[in-house]
Motif scaffolding. Structure first.
Motif, PDB file in Angstrom:
ATOM      1  N   ALA A  98      54.925  42.470  44.766  1.00  0.00           N
ATOM      2  CA  ALA A  98      55.171  42.662  46.000  1.00  0.00           C
ATOM      3  C   ALA A  98      55.368  42.385  46.994  1.00  0.00           C
ATOM      4  N   LEU A  99      55.355  40.660  46.911  1.00  0.00           N
ATOM      5  CA  LEU A  99      55.076  39.787  48.248  1.00  0.00           C
ATOM      6  C   LEU A  99      56.593  39.366  48.143  1.00  0.00           C
ATOM      7  N   ASP A 100      56.892  39.080  49.685  1.00  0.00           N
ATOM      8  CA  ASP A 100      58.903  38.454  49.903  1.00  0.00           C
ATOM      9  C   ASP A 100      58.180  36.691  48.606  1.00  0.00           C
TER      10      ASP A 100
ATOM     11  N   ASP B  25      29.429  43.017  23.130  1.00  0.00           N
ATOM     12  CA  ASP B  25      30.688  44.313  22.733  1.00  0.00           C
ATOM     13  C   ASP B  25      31.174  45.101  23.553  1.00  0.00           C
ATOM     14  N   VAL B  26      32.436  45.229  24.910  1.00  0.00           N
ATOM     15  CA  VAL B  26      32.787  46.844  25.690  1.00  0.00           C
ATOM     16  C   VAL B  26      33.531  47.294  24.985  1.00  0.00           C
ATOM     17  N   THR B  27      34.052  46.775  23.502  1.00  0.00           N
ATOM     18  CA  THR B  27      35.395  47.536  23.017  1.00  0.00           C
ATOM     19  C   THR B  27      35.311  49.199  22.929  1.00  0.00           C
ATOM     20  N   MET B  28      34.312  50.111  23.316  1.00  0.00           N
ATOM     21  CA  MET B  28      34.100  51.245  23.538  1.00  0.00           C
ATOM     22  C   MET B  28      34.093  51.670  24.656  1.00  0.00           C
ATOM     23  N   ARG B  29      33.998  50.621  25.551  1.00  0.00           N
ATOM     24  CA  ARG B  29      32.544  50.795  27.328  1.00  0.00           C
ATOM     25  C   ARG B  29      34.194  51.677  28.022  1.00  0.00           C
ATOM     26  N   ALA B  30      33.405  52.873  29.001  1.00  0.00           N
ATOM     27  CA  ALA B  30      34.389  52.986  30.093  1.00  0.00           C
ATOM     28  C   ALA B  30      34.183  51.598  31.001  1.00  0.00           C
ATOM     29  N   PRO B  31      35.774  52.123  31.348  1.00  0.00           N
ATOM     30  CA  PRO B  31      35.587  50.854  33.223  1.00  0.00           C
ATOM     31  C   PRO B  31      34.179  50.687  33.696  1.00  0.00           C
ATOM     32  N   TYR B  32      33.935  52.330  34.285  1.00  0.00           N
ATOM     33  CA  TYR B  32      32.743  51.444  34.872  1.00  0.00           C
ATOM     34  C   TYR B  32      31.645  50.871  34.701  1.00  0.00           C
ATOM     35  N   ALA B  33      31.897  51.132  33.147  1.00  0.00           N
ATOM     36  CA  ALA B  33      30.539  50.603  32.312  1.00  0.00           C
ATOM     37  C   ALA B  33      30.703  48.636  32.279  1.00  0.00           C
ATOM     38  N   ARG B  34      32.068  48.296  32.532  1.00  0.00           N
ATOM     39  CA  ARG B  34      32.237  46.928  32.029  1.00  0.00           C
ATOM     40  C   ARG B  34      31.978  45.858  33.054  1.00  0.00           C
ATOM     41  N   PRO B  35      31.713  44.850  32.916  1.00  0.00           N
ATOM     42  CA  PRO B  35      31.098  43.638  34.045  1.00  0.00           C
ATOM     43  C   PRO B  35      32.677  42.959  34.911  1.00  0.00           C
ATOM     44  N   VAL B  36      33.982  43.924  34.760  1.00  0.00           N
ATOM     45  CA  VAL B  36      35.348  43.667  35.257  1.00  0.00           C
ATOM     46  C   VAL B  36      35.858  44.656  36.338  1.00  0.00           C
ATOM     47  N   ASN B  37      36.436  44.489  37.235  1.00  0.00           N
ATOM     48  CA  ASN B  37      37.357  45.086  38.513  1.00  0.00           C
ATOM     49  C   ASN B  37      38.779  44.698  38.530  1.00  0.00           C
ATOM     50  N   THR B  38      39.783  45.342  38.546  1.00  0.00           N
ATOM     51  CA  THR B  38      41.136  45.371  38.232  1.00  0.00           C
ATOM     52  C   THR B  38      41.446  45.417  40.143  1.00  0.00           C
ATOM     53  N   VAL B  39      42.024  44.171  40.175  1.00  0.00           N
ATOM     54  CA  VAL B  39      43.242  44.812  41.488  1.00  0.00           C
ATOM     55  C   VAL B  39      45.003  45.063  41.163  1.00  0.00           C
ATOM     56  N   PHE B  40      45.111  45.628  40.811  1.00  0.00           N
ATOM     57  CA  PHE B  40      46.423  46.364  41.092  1.00  0.00           C
ATOM     58  C   PHE B  40      47.943  45.960  41.917  1.00  0.00           C
ATOM     59  N   GLN B  41      48.850  46.199  41.596  1.00  0.00           N
ATOM     60  CA  GLN B  41      50.054  45.743  42.075  1.00  0.00           C
ATOM     61  C   GLN B  41      50.914  46.240  43.346  1.00  0.00           C
ATOM     62  N   ASP B  42      50.008  47.591  42.734  1.00  0.00           N
ATOM     63  CA  ASP B  42      50.115  48.660  44.543  1.00  0.00           C
ATOM     64  C   ASP B  42      49.611  48.517  45.110  1.00  0.00           C
ATOM     65  N   TYR B  43      48.204  47.941  44.475  1.00  0.00           N
ATOM     66  CA  TYR B  43      46.679  47.446  45.238  1.00  0.00           C
ATOM     67  C   TYR B  43      46.015  49.315  45.543  1.00  0.00           C
ATOM     68  N   ALA B  44      46.871  49.986  45.643  1.00  0.00           N
ATOM     69  CA  ALA B  44      46.025  51.218  45.628  1.00  0.00           C
ATOM     70  C   ALA B  44      44.945  51.677  46.719  1.00  0.00           C
TER      71      ALA B  44
ATOM     72  N   GLN C 220      48.420  41.493  53.940  1.00  0.00           N
ATOM     73  CA  GLN C 220      46.699  40.849  54.456  1.00  0.00           C
ATOM     74  C   GLN C 220      46.401  42.516  53.469  1.00  0.00           C
ATOM     75  N   ARG C 221      47.342  43.763  53.464  1.00  0.00           N
ATOM     76  CA  ARG C 221      47.098  44.384  52.314  1.00  0.00           C
ATOM     77  C   ARG C 221      46.103  43.856  50.973  1.00  0.00           C
ATOM     78  N   GLN C 222      47.486  42.824  50.715  1.00  0.00           N
ATOM     79  CA  GLN C 222      47.021  42.319  49.660  1.00  0.00           C
ATOM     80  C   GLN C 222      45.556  41.869  49.273  1.00  0.00           C
ATOM     81  N   ARG C 223      45.200  40.925  50.624  1.00  0.00           N
ATOM     82  CA  ARG C 223      43.900  40.650  50.532  1.00  0.00           C
ATOM     83  C   ARG C 223      42.846  41.912  50.624  1.00  0.00           C
ATOM     84  N   VAL C 224      43.274  42.077  51.123  1.00  0.00           N
ATOM     85  CA  VAL C 224      41.696  43.555  51.157  1.00  0.00           C
ATOM     86  C   VAL C 224      41.839  43.657  50.394  1.00  0.00           C
ATOM     87  N   ALA C 225      42.859  44.435  48.931  1.00  0.00           N
ATOM     88  CA  ALA C 225      42.666  44.890  47.926  1.00  0.00           C
ATOM     89  C   ALA C 225      41.426  44.043  46.449  1.00  0.00           C
TER      90      ALA C 225
END
Ligand code: ATP
Length: 336
Positions: free
Chosen positions: A168-170, A71-90, A143-148
């Motif tokens: 964001a890709l054609d 149960d991770v409902t109230m856990r902070a992002p860094y304490a969850r075993p997940v990661n995110t790729v955002f649309q703008d790659y950041a 390529q930037r997408q793959r780096v992300a």
């Protein structure tokens, strides 16, 4: 086997009183380990909010979220075993590509030689060996997408969350990246939770799709089940083109109170044995197929015909006879 992600009656309401927006409404969902699962839906339907709650960036107002059974409902992002790729790659523009990929390891104090080795491994995995010294601005969009992607994978998440990563890709590059992303997911075996509003992307990449509509999960199933056996009018019309038939027209044409008929299942033929006949009101040429709109049985039927030579294409006003198999007609649960 323990599910990768479980949503147990999860809701998210933004604001209060009359201004409250129920972005996600009592969603139940189980995503299996190793699945490529896509949340598909129109803009504003709640996909991103759902993903952000799994990532820990937004807290649910009700319900529970489990990842790998915890149960991770109230856990902070860094304490969850997940990661995110955002649309703008950041990506960090001032860092080279290798340091971008290795960032999570640097934060954790992993020694430089070790983190560079792991970053180079991941760059090779996403077919970017040799560009580690470059800045993000010196790469193409793909390529930037793959780096992300490499950067998100370096912390070895159990689940990778991808928020419209190809948006964001054609078109050509997007199609190429769809194949690459799917192949990569198969290779590494990590659960992918992918968000898109593009039905083709969802159908071609996913093991299963969850269709969102106005904060609710309207249907969950394999791409084939979603396309061939949509439960509701919304799913039928959002995923692919559909003739949705109600009331009189439905009864006259299909013998059912409400049904769906895909345009590509309709053929032209003789008057004898035709299911419906009527004048063509519009002809649209799409290259791979020609779309006819036909006025029949008090409704407008759309027929998509493949390989029709120019001389055999009916003209507007001409009467045509439409044929289809019983199997092509699919009953909808929410017919009116
Ligand atoms: P898109 O494809 O456009 O990103 P989406 O399906 O991801 O859409 P969400 O971003 O989850 O949809 O938004 C769902 C609803 O919640 C929308 O009505 C949106 O305006 C609202 N919403 C999202 N974030 C917030 C917020 N921080 N505050 C208030 N309302 C929000």
């Amino acid at each position: 086997m323990t599910a990768a992600v479980t949503l147990d009656s999860v809701s998210c309401v933004f604001g209060h009183g009359a201004a409250a927006v129920r972005a996600v409404n009592a969603v139940d969902l189980t995503i299996e380990a190793g699945e490529f699962f896509t949340l598909l839906g129109p803009s504003g339907s709640g996909k991103t909010t759902c993903l952000r709650m799994i990532g820990g960036f937004t807290l649910p107002t009700a319900g529970r979220i489990l990842i790998g059974g915890d149960d991770v409902t109230m856990r902070a992002p860094y304490a969850r075993p997940v990661n995110t790729v955002f649309q703008d790659y950041a990506l960090f523009p001032h860092m080279n590509v290798r340091d971008n990929v290795a960032y999570a390891l640097m934060v954790r104090g992993v020694p430089r030689s070790e983190r560079e080795r792991r970053a180079d491994e991941l760059l090779a995995l996403v077919q970017l060996a040799g560009v580690g010294e470059r800045r993000p601005a010196q790469l193409s969009g793909g390529q930037r997408q793959r780096v992300a992607l490499a950067r998100a994978l370096i912390s070895q998440p159990q689940v990778l969350l991808l928020d419209e990563p190809l948006g964001a890709l054609d078109l050509k590059l997007r199609e190429q990246m769809q194949s690459e992303l799917k192949a990569l997911q198969r290779r590494i075996g990590i659960t992918f939770l992918f968000i898109t509003h593009d039905q083709h992307e969802a159908l071609s990449m996913s093991d299963r799709i969850g269709v969102f509509n106005a904060g609710r999960l309207e249907q969950v199933g394999t791409p084939r089940a979603i396309y061939d056996e949509p439960r509701t009018r919304f799913v039928a019309q959002f995923v692919g083109a559909a003739n949705v038939l109600d009331g009189e027209a439905a009864r006259a044409l299909t013998g059912r109170p409400g049904a769906m008929l895909r345009p590509e299942r309709i053929r032209l033929g003789d008057a004898i044995g035709a299911r419906a006949s009527g004048p063509v009101s519009e002809v649209q040429y799409f290259g791979a197929f020609t779309r006819l709109k036909v006025q029949a049985a008090g409704t407008l039927l759309q027929a998509d015909l493949a390989h029709v030579p120019a001389q055999a294409t009916p003209a507007p006003g001409e009467t045509v006879h439409l044929h289809w198999d019983d199997r092509a007609v699919h009953a909808l649960q929410d017919a009116v």
